[in-house]
Write a protein that holds these residues in place. Structure first.
Motif, PDB file in Angstrom:
ATOM      1  N   ASN A  53      14.200  11.530 -14.228  1.00 27.64           N
ATOM      2  CA  ASN A  53      13.020  10.674 -14.294  1.00 27.64           C
ATOM      3  C   ASN A  53      13.175   9.695 -15.449  1.00 27.64           C
ATOM      4  N   ASP A  54      12.314   8.682 -15.481  1.00 31.49           N
ATOM      5  CA  ASP A  54      12.275   7.798 -16.635  1.00 31.49           C
ATOM      6  C   ASP A  54      11.866   8.588 -17.872  1.00 31.49           C
TER       7      ASP A  54
ATOM      8  N   GLY B 106       9.991  10.333 -20.549  1.00 30.90           N
ATOM      9  CA  GLY B 106       8.630  10.866 -20.503  1.00 30.90           C
ATOM     10  C   GLY B 106       8.641  12.330 -20.127  1.00 30.90           C
TER      11      GLY B 106
ATOM     12  N   ARG C 102       7.260  15.532 -17.214  1.00 24.86           N
ATOM     13  CA  ARG C 102       6.703  15.954 -15.933  1.00 24.86           C
ATOM     14  C   ARG C 102       6.341  17.438 -16.057  1.00 24.86           C
TER      15      ARG C 102
ATOM     16  N   THR D 153       3.013  13.617 -13.971  1.00 26.50           N
ATOM     17  CA  THR D 153       4.072  12.851 -14.630  1.00 26.50           C
ATOM     18  C   THR D 153       3.463  11.923 -15.664  1.00 26.50           C
TER      19      THR D 153
ATOM     20  N   ARG E 207       4.853   8.966 -17.972  1.00 31.33           N
ATOM     21  CA  ARG E 207       5.985   8.085 -18.275  1.00 31.33           C
ATOM     22  C   ARG E 207       5.651   7.232 -19.488  1.00 31.33           C
TER      23      ARG E 207
END
Length: 358
Positions: free
Chosen positions: A277-278, A280, A282, A294, A296
């Protein structure tokens, strides 16, 4: 406000500078002092140290000068914990909010250390609390909120993602974290370090949910880039380490109950392929009311280094009032219930130096 809490900022590294500015701009905190380790910074105005106008508070380098201030709270943010310093502060009647993680789960602390710190708190009628963004906010505060809609918890998994491709810090990435090295078995000390950092936080969460853990373990994995990759910090050769993942698992009754997994990567093209994922977090909650959340960080990758210290520093600043109001002793996130931050608007933040100087 006449009831402003007087705060000392201890240390002015990346996180400390952000916290210092947070205190200066805060609507109900007043900067009493700032402690620095570098002798060259002694006497420098606190505003200059954090990039705002002068506030008339010079930095000091002697703990005796800090104690003499009689502040309500010290925001203690050194590179490493000095127990003697912390106990002197607590005994003097000044509370402590710290980004050092040693106090996140009192029951898991070394008994001698816990006894020493608790005694200092009783002598001074003070409290100490460890916090931050990770561990802290993401491993305690947010999961506690998400579990309020559950009546059964099967598993809770916290994933943290960090895209380091634009982090221009060769020493951190190559020397400290080991990116760019030839693929080899994962160095267990790295997993042990994260277990020590996040284990107490996961134990605090589990204990709060009345689901205490039987054990906490950690394991690490590596992934390589199949081709040469150029990142901000330098070049990763083909087949060298380009991503690492460490998983800290809290076990109960032989099952994985709570898990924290940190994934740091310099490219998305990996062997083996990983789900990424970007930058950040989750958080997934498996129970009778499942959730998948999530968060981000919507920040350009080349600005992460200057922005992310706020995630840790701001939480510490925002908890000063709650910690000062807490019972004497080592305080966990559970003891603080759900503090509400006193925030500024953009205009008020820009005018923060005026309030600091009042």
């Amino acid at each position: 406000m006449t009831a402003d809490l007087r705060v000392v900022q201890w240390a002015t590294g990346n996180i400390g500078r952000k916290a210092l500015r947070g205190v200066i701009e805060h609507p109900t905190l007043s900067l009493a002092g700032v402690f620095v380790y570098n002798p060259e910074k002694v006497g420098t105005d606190a505003g200059e140290l954090c990039g705002v106008a002068s506030v008339g508070v010079p930095a000091v380098g002697d703990i005796a000068e800090v104690i003499a201030l009689g502040a309500d709270c010290v925001l203690y943010m050194p590179r490493a914990l000095n127990v003697d310093d912390v106990c002197r502060i607590l005994e003097s009647g000044t509370n402590v909010v710290t980004t050092c993680g040693e106090f996140q789960h009192p029951a898991a602390m070394d008994p001698a250390l816990r006894q020493t710190v608790e005694a200092a708190c009783q002598t001074g009628g003070t409290s100490i609390h460890s916090t931050g963004s990770s561990p802290g906010f993401i491993s305690e505060a947010l999961p506690l909120v998400l579990t309020t809609v559950q009546r059964r918890l099967d598993r809770l998994v916290i994933n943290e993602y960090g895209d380091l491709s634009q982090r221009d810090s060769p020493e951190m990435l190559f020397d400290l974290m080991g990116f760019g090295r030839a693929m080899a078995p994962f160095e267990e000390f790295r997993a042990d370090f994260l277990r020590a950092s996040f284990g107490p936080s996961l134990q605090t969460l589990a204990h709060a949910l009345d689901l205490p853990l039987d054990d906490v373990t950690a394991r690490g994995e590596l992934a390589a880039t199949p081709t040469e990759v150029r990142i901000a910090a330098g070049t990763l050769e083909a087949d060298s380490v380009a991503a690492q993942r460490i998983t800290v698992t809290g076990w109960r009754d032989g099952q994985e109950l709570i898990e924290f997994r940190a994934t740091w990567y310099c490219t998305r093209h990996l062997e083996p392929a990983w789900e990424l994922n970007d930058t950040g977090w989750r958080v997934t909650v498996q129970g009778d009311a499942p959730l998948d959340v999530t968060l981000r960080m919507p920040i350009p990758l080349d600005q992460m280094a200057e922005t992310t210290p706020g995630y840790t520093a701001n939480r510490a600043v925002n908890l000063v009032e709650a910690v000062c109001a807490a019972r004497p002793g080592i305080i966990s996130v559970v003891d603080l219930a759900c503090p509400v931050a006193r925030l500024n608007s953009r205009t008020e933040a820009e005018d923060g130096t005026r309030r600091a100087a009042r």
